[in-house]
Design a protein around this motif. Sequence first.
Motif, PDB file in Angstrom:
ATOM      1  N   VAL A  74       5.657  26.526 -68.942  1.00 58.24           N
ATOM      2  CA  VAL A  74       6.443  25.298 -68.888  1.00 58.24           C
ATOM      3  C   VAL A  74       6.129  24.596 -67.568  1.00 58.24           C
ATOM      4  CG1 VAL A  74       8.760  24.307 -68.884  1.00 58.24           C
ATOM      5  CG2 VAL A  74       8.276  26.332 -70.280  1.00 58.24           C
ATOM      6  N   TYR A 109       7.035  21.203 -65.271  1.00 52.35           N
ATOM      7  CA  TYR A 109       7.935  20.069 -65.071  1.00 52.35           C
ATOM      8  C   TYR A 109       7.249  19.094 -64.119  1.00 52.35           C
ATOM      9  CZ  TYR A 109      11.569  17.070 -63.290  1.00 52.35           C
ATOM     10  OH  TYR A 109      12.287  15.956 -62.913  1.00 52.35           O
ATOM     11  N   VAL A 110       7.198  17.840 -64.511  1.00 47.99           N
ATOM     12  CA  VAL A 110       6.580  16.803 -63.690  1.00 47.99           C
ATOM     13  C   VAL A 110       7.640  15.755 -63.375  1.00 47.99           C
ATOM     14  CG1 VAL A 110       4.750  15.075 -63.543  1.00 47.99           C
ATOM     15  CG2 VAL A 110       4.387  17.167 -64.876  1.00 47.99           C
ATOM     16  N   PRO A 111       8.015  15.600 -62.106  1.00 45.63           N
ATOM     17  CA  PRO A 111       8.979  14.549 -61.751  1.00 45.63           C
ATOM     18  C   PRO A 111       8.388  13.165 -62.037  1.00 45.63           C
ATOM     19  CG  PRO A 111       8.643  16.084 -59.926  1.00 45.63           C
ATOM     20  CD  PRO A 111       7.610  16.392 -60.958  1.00 45.63           C
ATOM     21  N   ARG A 112       9.224  12.219 -62.390  1.00 47.60           N
ATOM     22  CA  ARG A 112       8.796  10.877 -62.764  1.00 47.60           C
ATOM     23  C   ARG A 112       7.965  10.205 -61.685  1.00 47.60           C
ATOM     24  NH1 ARG A 112       6.724   6.671 -62.973  1.00 47.60           N
ATOM     25  NH2 ARG A 112       7.421   4.793 -64.018  1.00 47.60           N
ATOM     26  N   LEU A 155       5.361  20.657 -71.605  1.00 48.52           N
ATOM     27  CA  LEU A 155       5.344  19.722 -70.489  1.00 48.52           C
ATOM     28  C   LEU A 155       6.617  18.894 -70.519  1.00 48.52           C
ATOM     29  CD1 LEU A 155       3.639  18.594 -68.167  1.00 48.52           C
ATOM     30  CD2 LEU A 155       2.559  17.071 -69.810  1.00 48.52           C
ATOM     31  N   ILE A 156       7.384  18.965 -69.444  1.00 42.37           N
ATOM     32  CA  ILE A 156       8.629  18.209 -69.334  1.00 42.37           C
ATOM     33  C   ILE A 156       8.438  17.188 -68.226  1.00 42.37           C
ATOM     34  CG2 ILE A 156      11.093  18.333 -68.814  1.00 42.37           C
ATOM     35  CD1 ILE A 156      10.918  21.285 -69.817  1.00 42.37           C
ATOM     36  N   VAL A 157       8.650  15.930 -68.547  1.00 39.00           N
ATOM     37  CA  VAL A 157       8.446  14.863 -67.569  1.00 39.00           C
ATOM     38  C   VAL A 157       9.772  14.162 -67.333  1.00 39.00           C
ATOM     39  CG1 VAL A 157       7.132  12.798 -67.001  1.00 39.00           C
ATOM     40  CG2 VAL A 157       6.099  14.575 -68.411  1.00 39.00           C
ATOM     41  N   GLY A 158      10.147  14.031 -66.074  1.00 43.10           N
ATOM     42  CA  GLY A 158      11.396  13.380 -65.720  1.00 43.10           C
ATOM     43  C   GLY A 158      11.327  11.882 -65.901  1.00 43.10           C
ATOM     44  N   TYR A 200      15.990  16.855 -76.461  1.00 41.80           N
ATOM     45  CA  TYR A 200      17.269  17.081 -75.796  1.00 41.80           C
ATOM     46  C   TYR A 200      18.208  15.972 -76.221  1.00 41.80           C
ATOM     47  CZ  TYR A 200      20.755  17.588 -72.143  1.00 41.80           C
ATOM     48  OH  TYR A 200      21.932  17.765 -71.470  1.00 41.80           O
TER      49      TYR A 200
END
Length: 162
Positions: free
Chosen positions: A39, A41-44, A72-75, A144
């Motif tokens: 997993v 996570y990429v901050p915006r 991949l989770i992108v803020g 989500y």
Amino acid sequence: SQQEEISVLDDNNTSIHPFAGILRQTARFIADHQHRTAVFYVPRDYIERIEEFSNLMGDIALSWKLGLKIILIVGCSFDVNSCSLKNDFDITDKDFLRTVEEEAGFIRFEVERILNRHLRLHGATSSSEEAPALTGNVIGGNFYVARPFGVIDGVDYKNTGY
């Protein structure tokens, strides 16, 4: 004619080719993690750093090519929080929700665009010359669902939630 013997070892009996040493050191790690899920996570705000973001997408594509399953989770909160709200209560009305949806769509487009380029660069395409296609699946969406605050102390927070 006599063939000259070429040594790939230095005086300490180690490889003079740094790639071979790196490959030896990482081979076990790669084998241990194949078919596992990673997993990221990429901050915006990282998307705005174009070169760094592109390098990260390249690393993620390479991780996929080495056998990892990628999530991949992108803020999105960077730009959402910087939007000016028309009220003091941070109420998410229909217009503001539309702004959030547009921002999320832009972020998704950029991530998929850069990731797709790097997947192709790392050879993640089929061998068919007529219709080369990615051999991996990219699935995107909002997985989500927020729960709305509802009405608190007589204030309807509309689409605002957690």
